[in-house]
Motif scaffolding. Sequence first.
Motif, PDB file in Angstrom:
ATOM      1  N   ASN A 124       0.828  -1.196   0.000  1.00 10.77           N
ATOM      2  CA  ASN A 124       0.000   0.000   0.000  1.00 10.77           C
ATOM      3  C   ASN A 124       0.869   1.256   0.000  1.00 10.77           C
ATOM      4  OD1 ASN A 124       0.955  -0.061   2.602  1.00 10.77           O
ATOM      5  ND2 ASN A 124      -1.032   0.151   3.577  1.00 10.77           N
ATOM      6  N   HIS A 125       2.157   1.082  -0.346  1.00 10.43           N
ATOM      7  CA  HIS A 125       3.086   2.210  -0.399  1.00 10.43           C
ATOM      8  C   HIS A 125       2.846   3.024  -1.663  1.00 10.43           C
ATOM      9  CE1 HIS A 125       6.676   4.616  -0.098  1.00 10.43           C
ATOM     10  NE2 HIS A 125       6.993   4.243  -1.334  1.00 10.43           N
ATOM     11  N   THR A 126       2.740   4.327  -1.517  1.00 12.65           N
ATOM     12  CA  THR A 126       2.596   5.226  -2.657  1.00 12.65           C
ATOM     13  C   THR A 126       3.746   6.213  -2.628  1.00 12.65           C
ATOM     14  OG1 THR A 126       0.202   5.046  -2.444  1.00 12.65           O
ATOM     15  CG2 THR A 126       1.028   6.805  -3.817  1.00 12.65           C
ATOM     16  N   ALA A 127       4.489   6.262  -3.699  1.00 12.74           N
ATOM     17  CA  ALA A 127       5.631   7.174  -3.771  1.00 12.74           C
ATOM     18  C   ALA A 127       5.146   8.592  -4.088  1.00 12.74           C
ATOM     19  CB  ALA A 127       6.596   6.708  -4.839  1.00 12.74           C
ATOM     20  N   PRO A 128       5.753   9.590  -3.470  1.00 11.87           N
ATOM     21  CA  PRO A 128       5.381  10.963  -3.802  1.00 11.87           C
ATOM     22  C   PRO A 128       5.839  11.308  -5.219  1.00 11.87           C
ATOM     23  CG  PRO A 128       7.252  10.953  -2.316  1.00 11.87           C
ATOM     24  CD  PRO A 128       6.796   9.526  -2.464  1.00 11.87           C
ATOM     25  N   VAL A 129       5.170  12.260  -5.833  1.00 12.63           N
ATOM     26  CA  VAL A 129       5.514  12.692  -7.187  1.00 12.63           C
ATOM     27  C   VAL A 129       6.330  13.972  -7.097  1.00 12.63           C
ATOM     28  CG1 VAL A 129       4.591  13.518  -9.376  1.00 12.63           C
ATOM     29  CG2 VAL A 129       3.481  11.625  -8.194  1.00 12.63           C
ATOM     30  N   ASP A 130       7.501  13.940  -7.703  1.00 14.60           N
ATOM     31  CA  ASP A 130       8.380  15.106  -7.749  1.00 14.60           C
ATOM     32  C   ASP A 130       8.064  15.888  -9.021  1.00 14.60           C
ATOM     33  OD1 ASP A 130      10.365  17.002  -7.745  1.00 14.60           O
ATOM     34  OD2 ASP A 130      12.005  15.582  -7.996  1.00 14.60           O
ATOM     35  N   ARG A 131       7.386  17.014  -8.867  1.00 11.99           N
ATOM     36  CA  ARG A 131       6.981  17.809 -10.019  1.00 11.99           C
ATOM     37  C   ARG A 131       8.123  18.606 -10.632  1.00 11.99           C
ATOM     38  NH1 ARG A 131       1.469  19.800  -7.114  1.00 11.99           N
ATOM     39  NH2 ARG A 131       0.246  17.936  -7.528  1.00 11.99           N
ATOM     40  N   SER A 132       9.311  18.504 -10.064  1.00 18.42           N
ATOM     41  CA  SER A 132      10.459  19.168 -10.663  1.00 18.42           C
ATOM     42  C   SER A 132      11.321  18.175 -11.448  1.00 18.42           C
ATOM     43  CB  SER A 132      11.300  19.867  -9.596  1.00 18.42           C
ATOM     44  OG  SER A 132      11.846  18.926  -8.703  1.00 18.42           O
ATOM     45  N   SER A 133      10.874  16.915 -11.536  1.00 19.23           N
ATOM     46  CA  SER A 133      11.640  15.919 -12.291  1.00 19.23           C
ATOM     47  C   SER A 133      11.428  16.116 -13.785  1.00 19.23           C
ATOM     48  CB  SER A 133      11.219  14.496 -11.900  1.00 19.23           C
ATOM     49  OG  SER A 133       9.924  14.223 -12.396  1.00 19.23           O
ATOM     50  N   LEU A 134      12.377  15.670 -14.563  1.00 16.43           N
ATOM     51  CA  LEU A 134      12.274  15.794 -16.009  1.00 16.43           C
ATOM     52  C   LEU A 134      11.081  15.006 -16.545  1.00 16.43           C
ATOM     53  CD1 LEU A 134      13.372  16.827 -18.676  1.00 16.43           C
ATOM     54  CD2 LEU A 134      14.926  14.863 -18.706  1.00 16.43           C
ATOM     55  N   TRP A 146       8.200  14.347 -15.034  1.00 19.41           N
ATOM     56  CA  TRP A 146       6.952  15.058 -14.745  1.00 19.41           C
ATOM     57  C   TRP A 146       6.827  16.292 -15.642  1.00 19.41           C
ATOM     58  CZ3 TRP A 146       4.723  19.608 -13.577  1.00 19.41           C
ATOM     59  CH2 TRP A 146       3.393  19.571 -13.148  1.00 19.41           C
ATOM     60  N   CYS A 147       7.900  17.039 -15.770  1.00 25.05           N
ATOM     61  CA  CYS A 147       7.869  18.254 -16.600  1.00 25.05           C
ATOM     62  C   CYS A 147       7.572  17.925 -18.056  1.00 25.05           C
ATOM     63  CB  CYS A 147       9.186  19.022 -16.478  1.00 25.05           C
ATOM     64  SG  CYS A 147       9.443  19.743 -14.853  1.00 25.05           S
ATOM     65  N   THR A 148       8.123  16.815 -18.544  1.00 28.07           N
ATOM     66  CA  THR A 148       7.847  16.383 -19.917  1.00 28.07           C
ATOM     67  C   THR A 148       6.382  16.012 -20.072  1.00 28.07           C
ATOM     68  OG1 THR A 148      10.105  15.587 -20.190  1.00 28.07           O
ATOM     69  CG2 THR A 148       8.457  14.689 -21.696  1.00 28.07           C
ATOM     70  N   ALA A 149       5.852  15.238 -19.130  1.00 27.20           N
ATOM     71  CA  ALA A 149       4.445  14.843 -19.203  1.00 27.20           C
ATOM     72  C   ALA A 149       3.531  16.065 -19.136  1.00 27.20           C
ATOM     73  CB  ALA A 149       4.115  13.867 -18.071  1.00 27.20           C
ATOM     74  N   ALA A 150       3.780  16.972 -18.222  1.00 28.14           N
ATOM     75  CA  ALA A 150       2.934  18.163 -18.075  1.00 28.14           C
ATOM     76  C   ALA A 150       2.985  19.033 -19.325  1.00 28.14           C
ATOM     77  CB  ALA A 150       3.367  18.963 -16.852  1.00 28.14           C
ATOM     78  N   THR A 151       4.183  19.201 -19.881  1.00 28.55           N
ATOM     79  CA  THR A 151       4.331  20.020 -21.076  1.00 28.55           C
ATOM     80  C   THR A 151       3.615  19.390 -22.266  1.00 28.55           C
ATOM     81  OG1 THR A 151       6.455  20.830 -20.277  1.00 28.55           O
ATOM     82  CG2 THR A 151       6.014  21.095 -22.617  1.00 28.55           C
ATOM     83  N   MET A 152       3.787  18.083 -22.442  1.00 31.26           N
ATOM     84  CA  MET A 152       3.128  17.415 -23.566  1.00 31.26           C
ATOM     85  C   MET A 152       1.615  17.438 -23.421  1.00 31.26           C
ATOM     86  SD  MET A 152       5.516  14.161 -24.482  1.00 31.26           S
ATOM     87  CE  MET A 152       4.449  13.718 -25.849  1.00 31.26           C
ATOM     88  N   LEU A 153       1.112  17.216 -22.214  1.00 32.85           N
ATOM     89  CA  LEU A 153      -0.336  17.262 -21.999  1.00 32.85           C
ATOM     90  C   LEU A 153      -0.882  18.660 -22.265  1.00 32.85           C
ATOM     91  CD1 LEU A 153      -0.478  15.059 -18.809  1.00 32.85           C
ATOM     92  CD2 LEU A 153      -1.726  14.587 -20.929  1.00 32.85           C
ATOM     93  N   LEU A 201      -2.715  17.418 -12.337  1.00 28.50           N
ATOM     94  CA  LEU A 201      -3.161  16.118 -11.814  1.00 28.50           C
ATOM     95  C   LEU A 201      -2.947  14.997 -12.826  1.00 28.50           C
ATOM     96  CD1 LEU A 201      -6.402  17.191  -9.913  1.00 28.50           C
ATOM     97  CD2 LEU A 201      -4.111  16.796  -9.004  1.00 28.50           C
ATOM     98  N   ALA A 202      -3.171  15.276 -14.112  1.00 31.86           N
ATOM     99  CA  ALA A 202      -2.947  14.255 -15.143  1.00 31.86           C
ATOM    100  C   ALA A 202      -1.472  13.883 -15.207  1.00 31.86           C
ATOM    101  CB  ALA A 202      -3.436  14.761 -16.499  1.00 31.86           C
ATOM    102  N   ALA A 203      -0.594  14.873 -15.106  1.00 35.19           N
ATOM    103  CA  ALA A 203       0.846  14.591 -15.113  1.00 35.19           C
ATOM    104  C   ALA A 203       1.245  13.823 -13.852  1.00 35.19           C
ATOM    105  CB  ALA A 203       1.642  15.883 -15.235  1.00 35.19           C
ATOM    106  N   ASP A 204       0.608  14.136 -12.719  1.00 27.78           N
ATOM    107  CA  ASP A 204       0.873  13.379 -11.485  1.00 27.78           C
ATOM    108  C   ASP A 204       0.554  11.907 -11.679  1.00 27.78           C
ATOM    109  OD1 ASP A 204       1.588  15.716 -10.181  1.00 27.78           O
ATOM    110  OD2 ASP A 204      -0.240  15.831  -8.969  1.00 27.78           O
ATOM    111  N   VAL A 205      -0.630  11.630 -12.217  1.00 24.41           N
ATOM    112  CA  VAL A 205      -1.060  10.240 -12.414  1.00 24.41           C
ATOM    113  C   VAL A 205      -0.147   9.540 -13.411  1.00 24.41           C
ATOM    114  CG1 VAL A 205      -2.916   8.793 -13.337  1.00 24.41           C
ATOM    115  CG2 VAL A 205      -3.447  10.659 -11.770  1.00 24.41           C
TER     116      VAL A 205
END
Length: 113
Positions: free
Chosen positions: A46-56, A58-65, A78-82
């Motif tokens: 049930n471990h959930t890793a935190p999302v680092d929004r400063s990672s490449l 995450w930034c790539t996913a957010a930019t593409m979305l 939120l979409a980039a987080d998922v």
Amino acid sequence: MPTTVFDQFPRRTAAVTAQLTILGIPLTAPVPPPADLNPADPWASNHTAPVDRSSLAWCTAATMLADHHHTGIDHQVLAADVHTQLHHARPDLTVHTTLHDTLTAAHHTLARL
């Protein structure tokens, strides 16, 4: 001097994290509450890793979305987080390919409707 792909990475993350900071969006996504364990599955976690929004990734996913949906990054957080949580172990180029394939499939599906 020509720009290399390795020059673009730090600029991409800097641009996205600057936008998040200006918008007041934290650079780490809140960790969701742990899921209930399935007693029938001894390997369940049930471990959930935190999302680092400063990672490449995450930034790539957010930019593409944001580019695909013609919106600001703030609408795609939120979409980039998922996406990052689901593909956290993959290299950034694979994240790029996976996200591109997903968006292309969604576009083709919507075009058929």
